[in-house]
Design an enzyme around this catalytic site. Structure first.
Site, mmCIF file in Angstrom:
data_model
loop_
_atom_site.group_PDB
_atom_site.id
_atom_site.type_symbol
_atom_site.label_atom_id
_atom_site.label_comp_id
_atom_site.label_asym_id
_atom_site.label_seq_id
_atom_site.Cartn_x
_atom_site.Cartn_y
_atom_site.Cartn_z
ATOM 1 N N ASP A 1 113.877 9.635 -32.893
ATOM 2 C CA ASP A 1 113.755 11.323 -32.989
ATOM 3 C C ASP A 1 115.364 11.393 -33.749
ATOM 4 O OD1 ASP A 1 114.537 13.320 -31.934
ATOM 5 O OD2 ASP A 1 113.807 12.830 -29.536
ATOM 6 N N SER B 1 112.500 18.542 -24.691
ATOM 7 C CA SER B 1 114.292 18.817 -24.854
ATOM 8 C C SER B 1 115.347 20.225 -23.866
ATOM 9 C CB SER B 1 114.278 19.698 -26.678
ATOM 10 O OG SER B 1 114.950 19.560 -27.213
ATOM 11 N N HIS C 1 110.106 13.777 -32.156
ATOM 12 C CA HIS C 1 111.271 14.552 -31.572
ATOM 13 C C HIS C 1 110.057 15.383 -30.309
ATOM 14 C CE1 HIS C 1 114.037 16.585 -28.700
ATOM 15 N NE2 HIS C 1 113.650 17.451 -29.453
#
Length: 259
Positions: free
Chosen positions: A194, A93, A224
Site C-alpha cells: 500500500d 482509508s 491502496h
C-alpha cells in the site's frame, strides 16, 4: 458545483440489514460503487454518501473539514437506523476512520465494522509542517489511484488541499484516542503493498480497539484502493460473509423485500 460523473452518492432500499459505506479522503463514492452494488444485489439496504467537498473540484474541499465529513456519515447512519433492524459500517482509508468513529460513538446501534486499508495517521505530507504550510501553500500532489490492476482508476482529486489535510490530521488524532471505545466485531482487510497507508496503521488500530471478535485478511494482489483492484471480489465476499455471520437473516428469503 456539479458532481463529477461517477462520483454521485448511491442508495438502495433492501432488507432489514443496512450497510453504510464511507469513501476516502479526496476520493468519491466511485471507489466503493461496485462494493455497494454487490451488497445491494444480496438484499441489503445500502447507503454510500458523497462527503462534503468531494466529487467536484479540490477548491470545494478546501472549504471543508473533518466535522463536515463526519456529520454526513453520522446523519446517514441515523437514517439507516430508522429503517433497518441492524446496521453495519464500512469504509476505505479515511472512510474506515469515519466508520471506526461511528462505531465508537454509536455503540450497540452499530452491529459490526468492516475496514479496508484503514488510515490512522498522516503520511506523505509532513504533518508537523501542516499548521504553517497550509497558510503558505494551498495544495500538494494528489494520492488517488494507488491501484495494481491495469486499466482500473479511482475518481479522485489530483491535488490535496492542505487546509483539509490539516483537518484530517486532527481527525486521525481524535479517533486514535477513541479506538478503545470500539467494541463491535471487526473485519480488517489490508494490502501489504500500500503506497498511501502503511501496515503500521492497521496494526495500531488492531492494538487499540476493544473488539474481541476480530478478523484480519491480507489482500496480496492489491494496492491502496483495493475495492477497485484485483482483490475487490474477495472484499465483497468476505464482507458479506462477515455481515451474514452476525445478522443471520442476510441471504434468507424475504431479506430483499422492497429491493
Amino acid at each position: 458545483m456539479p458532481v463529477l460523473p461517477g462520483a454521485e452518492p448511491y442508495r438502495h432500499d433492501g432488507g432489514e440489514v443496512g450497510v453504510l459505506l464511507c469513501h476516502g479522503f479526496t476520493g468519491s463514492p466511485q471507489s466503493l460503487h461496485p462494493w455497494a452494488e454487490y451488497l445491494a444485489e444480496h438484499g441489503l439496504t445500502v447507503s454510500l454518501p458523497l462527503l462534503p467537498g468531494h466529487g467536484t473540484r479540490w477548491e470545494d474541499m478546501q472549504l471543508t473539514g473533518w466535522q463536515d465529513w463526519y456529520a454526513e456519515v453520522d446523519r446517514e447512519l441515523r437514517s439507516l437506523r430508522e429503517r433497518c433492524g441492524e446496521v453495519f459500517v464500512a469504509g476505505l482509508s479515511m472512510g474506515a476512520t469515519l466508520a471506526l468513529r461511528l462505531a465508537a460513538k454509536h455503540g450497540e446501534a452499530v452491529s459490526g465494522v468492516v475496514v479496508v486499508n484503514p488510515a490512522n495517521r498522516m503520511h506523505g505530507i509532513s504533518p508537523y509542517a501542516l499548521p504553517v504550510a497550509r497558510h503558505l501553500v494551498r495544495t500538494t500532489k494528489g494520492i488517488a489511484s494507488d491501484i495494481a490492476k491495469e486499466g482500473s482508476a479511482e475518481l479522485g482529486y489530483d491535488r490535496v488541499p492542505l487546509h483539509a489535510a490539516h483537518s484530517l490530521r486532527t481527525f486521525f488524532r481524535l479517533v486514535d484516542g477513541e479506538l478503545p471505545q470500539v467494541t463491535q466485531p471487526l473485519l480488517v482487510l489490508r494490502s501489504p503493498q500500500d503506497h498511501v497507508v502503511p501496515p503500521a496503521d492497521s496494526a495500531r488500530i488492531l492494538g487499540r480497539v476493544s473488539s474481541r471478535d476480530v478478523t484480519e485478511i491480507l489482500l496480496e494482489q492489491s494496492y491502496h484502493v483495493a475495492t477497485l483492484d484485483h482483490d475487490a471480489d474477495r472484499i465483497f465476499e468476505e464482507s458479506l460473509a462477515f455481515i451474514g455471520r452476525l445478522a443471520p437473516s442476510v441471504g434468507k428469503e424475504g431479506t430483499a423485500a422492497g429491493g
